[in-house]
Design a protein around this motif. Structure first.
Motif, short mmCIF file in Angstrom:
data_model
loop_
_atom_site.label_atom_id
_atom_site.label_comp_id
_atom_site.label_asym_id
_atom_site.label_seq_id
_atom_site.Cartn_x
_atom_site.Cartn_y
_atom_site.Cartn_z
N ASP A 124 -5.42 14.59 -9.86
CA ASP A 124 -6.49 14.47 -8.87
C ASP A 124 -7.27 13.18 -8.99
OD1 ASP A 124 -7.73 15.61 -11.39
OD2 ASP A 124 -9.54 15.35 -10.17
N ASN A 125 -7.06 12.43 -10.07
CA ASN A 125 -7.81 11.20 -10.30
C ASN A 125 -6.92 10.01 -9.99
OD1 ASN A 125 -8.88 8.85 -11.81
ND2 ASN A 125 -10.44 10.29 -12.52
N TYR A 126 -7.24 9.29 -8.91
CA TYR A 126 -6.37 8.19 -8.51
C TYR A 126 -6.24 7.15 -9.62
CZ TYR A 126 -4.12 4.45 -6.01
OH TYR A 126 -3.21 3.48 -5.65
N ASP A 127 -7.35 6.80 -10.22
CA ASP A 127 -7.35 5.75 -11.24
C ASP A 127 -6.54 6.17 -12.46
OD1 ASP A 127 -8.02 3.42 -12.66
OD2 ASP A 127 -9.79 4.37 -13.52
N LEU A 168 -10.39 16.48 -1.20
CA LEU A 168 -11.50 16.00 -0.37
C LEU A 168 -11.07 14.88 0.57
CD1 LEU A 168 -14.39 15.96 -3.02
CD2 LEU A 168 -13.76 17.77 -1.41
N SER A 169 -9.78 14.57 0.58
CA SER A 169 -9.22 13.51 1.44
C SER A 169 -9.99 12.19 1.26
CB SER A 169 -9.24 13.94 2.91
OG SER A 169 -8.43 15.07 3.11
N LYS A 170 -10.21 11.81 0.02
CA LYS A 170 -10.88 10.54 -0.26
C LYS A 170 -10.00 9.40 0.24
CE LYS A 170 -12.88 12.33 -4.56
NZ LYS A 170 -12.87 12.18 -6.04
N PRO A 171 -10.59 8.37 0.85
CA PRO A 171 -9.78 7.25 1.33
C PRO A 171 -9.11 6.52 0.17
CG PRO A 171 -12.13 6.75 1.49
CD PRO A 171 -12.03 8.19 1.13
N ILE A 172 -7.89 6.11 0.39
CA ILE A 172 -7.14 5.36 -0.63
C ILE A 172 -7.17 3.89 -0.25
CG2 ILE A 172 -4.90 5.05 -1.75
CD1 ILE A 172 -4.27 7.96 -0.98
N GLU A 173 -7.83 3.10 -1.08
CA GLU A 173 -8.01 1.68 -0.76
C GLU A 173 -6.98 0.80 -1.47
OE1 GLU A 173 -12.05 0.91 -1.76
OE2 GLU A 173 -12.86 2.19 -0.15
N GLU A 174 -6.17 1.42 -2.31
CA GLU A 174 -5.16 0.65 -3.04
C GLU A 174 -3.77 1.11 -2.61
OE1 GLU A 174 -6.05 0.21 -7.25
OE2 GLU A 174 -8.03 1.09 -6.87
N GLU A 175 -2.79 0.85 -3.45
CA GLU A 175 -1.41 1.20 -3.12
C GLU A 175 -1.27 2.71 -2.91
OE1 GLU A 175 3.11 0.64 -4.98
OE2 GLU A 175 1.37 -0.35 -5.90
N LYS A 176 -0.55 3.09 -1.89
CA LYS A 176 -0.37 4.50 -1.58
C LYS A 176 0.47 5.19 -2.65
CE LYS A 176 -2.45 4.35 2.46
NZ LYS A 176 -3.74 5.06 2.68
N PRO A 177 0.11 6.41 -3.01
CA PRO A 177 0.94 7.16 -3.95
C PRO A 177 2.26 7.57 -3.30
CG PRO A 177 -0.76 8.58 -3.04
CD PRO A 177 -1.04 7.20 -2.54
N TYR A 194 3.39 10.55 -2.96
CA TYR A 194 3.03 11.67 -2.09
C TYR A 194 1.53 11.93 -2.22
CZ TYR A 194 8.06 12.58 -2.56
OH TYR A 194 9.44 12.46 -2.59
N GLU A 195 0.99 12.58 -1.22
CA GLU A 195 -0.41 12.98 -1.25
C GLU A 195 -0.53 14.38 -0.65
OE1 GLU A 195 -4.79 11.56 0.51
OE2 GLU A 195 -2.98 10.44 0.98
N VAL A 196 -1.33 15.24 -1.30
CA VAL A 196 -1.55 16.59 -0.81
C VAL A 196 -3.03 16.92 -0.91
CG1 VAL A 196 0.76 17.40 -1.48
CG2 VAL A 196 -1.15 17.66 -3.08
N THR A 197 -3.47 17.83 -0.06
CA THR A 197 -4.85 18.30 -0.14
C THR A 197 -4.93 19.71 -0.73
OG1 THR A 197 -4.74 19.11 2.15
CG2 THR A 197 -5.61 16.88 1.80
N SER A 198 -3.78 20.35 -0.90
CA SER A 198 -3.69 21.68 -1.48
C SER A 198 -2.55 21.70 -2.48
CB SER A 198 -3.45 22.73 -0.41
OG SER A 198 -2.93 23.93 -0.95
N LEU A 199 -2.72 22.38 -3.60
CA LEU A 199 -1.64 22.45 -4.58
C LEU A 199 -0.40 23.12 -4.01
CD1 LEU A 199 -3.46 23.28 -7.93
CD2 LEU A 199 -2.51 21.08 -7.19
N LEU A 200 -0.58 24.06 -3.11
CA LEU A 200 0.56 24.77 -2.55
C LEU A 200 1.45 23.85 -1.72
CD1 LEU A 200 -1.04 28.21 -1.59
CD2 LEU A 200 0.15 27.54 -3.70
#
Length: 231
Positions: free
Chosen positions: A186-189, A208-217, A219-225
């Motif tokens: 959950d921690n981008y850094d 919380l759909s925090k904006p990503i200002e650096e390189e995209k991961p 994958y990205e999810v907002t729910s563990l499921l």
């Protein structure tokens, strides 16, 4: 899609619900130590503590803050703001807080279902920046230890995420290459950037759909499921 062999997971606020559990523990400390003498509401105390704790942990991640200073300063700071300079009290607050915190069992929503799903397909490991004396107790209290083949703690090996060497240590313990693993955190850094710089794919748990200002991961999810649709 790559054929992963191992899934690494962060512990706090990825699997174990640190935010909820910490608030419960802090409220007990606030009540037991009558901190309403200094802060008229728990919410005010919680906000003051949490903001400082986040700041200190960000420094700790990057080796600019020692564990000893962190655990004292996060409780001393709110006291100093109200004119109380008492290092011994701050140390007692931290000790009792960690004692309460580590016994709490609450998991992030969907975490147990996800672990049940993942363990049937992959070997699982934890990579965490938490402290030895609390992380194992958290795992025991929540009954999730049996899911994990390896638990790699920065406090044990002396290297914090996002430094690549903690991820390399985890790969070594699992006897796999970076391409064989994926990291969920959950921690981008600490989690995402750290895994990225070690060549490990990532799933950024971003409820919380925090904006990503650096390189995209990867994958990205907002729910563990949602992870079940990826892996």
């Amino acid at each position: 899609m790559s054929e992963y062999k191992t899934v690494f997971l962060d512990l706090d606020d990825t699997v174990w619900d640190f935010t909820t559990n910490s608030k419960i523990a802090l409220e007990e400390i606030y009540r037991c130590y009558s901190l309403d003498r200094f802060y008229p509401t728990f919410d005010l105390y919680y906000k003051t503590y949490s903001e400082k704790n986040t700041e200190l942990w960000n420094l700790y991640h990057h080796g600019r803050m020692t564990k000893e200073i962190l655990v004292t300063e996060r409780f001393r700071y709110p006291l100093q703001l109200v004119g109380v300079d008492d290092t011994e009290l701050a140390k007692r607050l931290d000790k009792d807080y960690l004692s309460v915190l580590s016994r709490l069992p609450n998991l992030v929503m969907g975490a147990r279902e996800l672990l049940d799903y993942l363990v049937s397909k992959y070997t699982l490991g934890i990579i965490s920046n938490g402290f030895n004396e609390t992380q194992y107790r958290k795992i025991d209290a929540s009954g999730i230890g049996h899911y994990f083949s390896e638990i790699v703690l920065s406090d044990e090996i002396g290297i914090n995420k996002p430094h690549p060497d903690i991820f390399k240590e985890a790969l070594h313990r699992m006897s796999i290459e970076a391409a064989d693993a994926i990291m969920i955190g959950d921690n981008y850094d600490a989690d995402i950037r750290g895994a990225m710089h070690c060549g490990i794919d990532q799933i950024y748990f971003n409820p919380l759909s925090k904006p990503i200002e650096e390189e995209k991961p990867t994958y990205e999810v907002t729910s563990l499921l949602e992870v079940m649709k990826i892996l």
